[in-house]
Design a protein around this motif. Sequence first.
Motif, mmCIF file in Angstrom:
data_model
loop_
_atom_site.group_PDB
_atom_site.id
_atom_site.type_symbol
_atom_site.label_atom_id
_atom_site.label_comp_id
_atom_site.label_asym_id
_atom_site.label_seq_id
_atom_site.Cartn_x
_atom_site.Cartn_y
_atom_site.Cartn_z
ATOM 1 N N ARG A 157 0.755 -1.094 -0.096
ATOM 2 C CA ARG A 157 -0.105 0.186 -0.108
ATOM 3 C C ARG A 157 0.971 1.512 0.074
ATOM 4 N NH1 ARG A 157 -5.330 -1.423 -1.093
ATOM 5 N NH2 ARG A 157 -5.793 -3.475 0.254
ATOM 6 N N GLU A 158 0.584 1.998 -0.875
ATOM 7 C CA GLU A 158 1.372 3.637 -1.045
ATOM 8 C C GLU A 158 0.230 4.522 -1.000
ATOM 9 O OE1 GLU A 158 3.878 3.631 -4.275
ATOM 10 O OE2 GLU A 158 5.307 2.261 -3.431
ATOM 11 N N GLY A 159 0.137 5.196 0.285
ATOM 12 C CA GLY A 159 -0.792 6.395 0.046
ATOM 13 C C GLY A 159 -2.301 5.829 -0.359
ATOM 14 N N GLY A 160 -2.534 4.638 0.180
ATOM 15 C CA GLY A 160 -4.133 4.137 -0.172
ATOM 16 C C GLY A 160 -4.011 3.463 -1.296
ATOM 17 N N ALA A 161 -3.277 3.490 -2.148
ATOM 18 C CA ALA A 161 -3.148 2.804 -3.642
ATOM 19 C C ALA A 161 -2.426 1.479 -3.254
ATOM 20 C CB ALA A 161 -2.457 3.586 -4.530
ATOM 21 N N LEU A 162 -2.959 0.545 -3.846
ATOM 22 C CA LEU A 162 -2.208 -0.693 -4.362
ATOM 23 C C LEU A 162 -1.024 -0.920 -5.150
ATOM 24 C CD1 LEU A 162 -2.603 -3.505 -2.541
ATOM 25 C CD2 LEU A 162 -4.283 -4.339 -4.897
ATOM 26 N N LYS A 163 -0.035 -1.276 -4.879
ATOM 27 C CA LYS A 163 1.142 -1.114 -5.927
ATOM 28 C C LYS A 163 1.876 -2.392 -5.818
ATOM 29 C CE LYS A 163 1.119 3.242 -6.985
ATOM 30 N NZ LYS A 163 0.921 3.595 -8.427
ATOM 31 N N VAL A 164 2.559 -2.828 -6.884
ATOM 32 C CA VAL A 164 3.199 -4.146 -6.970
ATOM 33 C C VAL A 164 4.633 -4.225 -6.373
ATOM 34 C CG1 VAL A 164 4.374 -5.725 -8.540
ATOM 35 C CG2 VAL A 164 2.273 -4.768 -9.095
ATOM 36 N N ILE A 211 1.449 -5.843 2.026
ATOM 37 C CA ILE A 211 2.523 -5.265 2.885
ATOM 38 C C ILE A 211 2.057 -3.732 3.247
ATOM 39 C CG2 ILE A 211 4.986 -4.592 3.129
ATOM 40 C CD1 ILE A 211 5.476 -7.209 1.176
ATOM 41 N N ASP A 212 2.295 -3.320 4.250
ATOM 42 C CA ASP A 212 2.082 -2.043 4.893
ATOM 43 C C ASP A 212 3.110 -1.026 4.401
ATOM 44 O OD1 ASP A 212 -0.396 -2.125 5.657
ATOM 45 O OD2 ASP A 212 0.107 -2.781 7.805
ATOM 46 N N SER A 213 4.337 -1.663 4.529
ATOM 47 C CA SER A 213 5.765 -0.870 4.240
ATOM 48 C C SER A 213 6.878 -1.563 4.308
ATOM 49 C CB SER A 213 5.770 0.352 5.217
ATOM 50 O OG SER A 213 6.222 0.068 6.228
ATOM 51 N N LEU A 214 8.021 -1.167 3.647
ATOM 52 C CA LEU A 214 9.053 -2.206 3.762
ATOM 53 C C LEU A 214 9.505 -2.316 5.027
ATOM 54 C CD1 LEU A 214 11.288 -3.667 1.921
ATOM 55 C CD2 LEU A 214 12.634 -1.381 1.775
#
Length: 228
Positions: A157-164, A211-214
């Motif tokens: 998740r990045e700023g509410g968006a789903l990223k790969v 994942i929420d963050s690295l």
Amino acid sequence: MSIMVNQHNAVWEALYARQAEAVRQYACHEYLAGFDILGLPADRVPEIEELNAVITPRTGWRTVRTTVRYSDAVQWYDHFARREFLVTDYMRSWDELDFTPEPDMFHDIFGHLPFMVLPEYTAFQDLFAPAFQRADDEARENIKRLAWFSTEFGLIREGGALKVFGAGLISSSGEMAHALSGAVPLQPFTVENVLQHDKAIWSFNRVLFVIDSLEAVKAELASYFDTL
């Protein structure tokens, strides 16, 4: 230049052309930062030496060419312990452009190596080899599953968006599209959640983890690895 090298370069160019735009839109910011730093050529497979010239000064890792098409986990993590990332000399065929069950050189290089120029990412990868080498057989299977659903097929998740996030998604146009289609059940990435599911090698994964963050995934894995 040999016929095989020409074929590899032609497949690479076709794969790069279809994935470069997709990753700009859907890949996580860590991957995109590494992608710009590494500067992969669009029209040919890069040489190991030119990859290491960028990777090693930044993180201390280096790439090593192997003739093995699919390295087993013991060999894989022995190299990881030496901070060596294996790159196969196998390239997928023309009828496998969307999806290949075996990790090929496009997957290894395009999917993984942009991350390997980032110290914050290699610190995450550095967690796996020591845990694997001290683990028993059951725990080793768990570690392989945790790596599969994070480094290979994780979403973030990045700023509410789903990223790969995972290299397996980044290097496969078919599975990237499937993962982002809304048709795949998504669960939070926790050790408890992941260990309830098997890897899907010969097909798209039936469930994926977010994942929420690295930093969050590093903390989650470290808490489990510390128990081994």
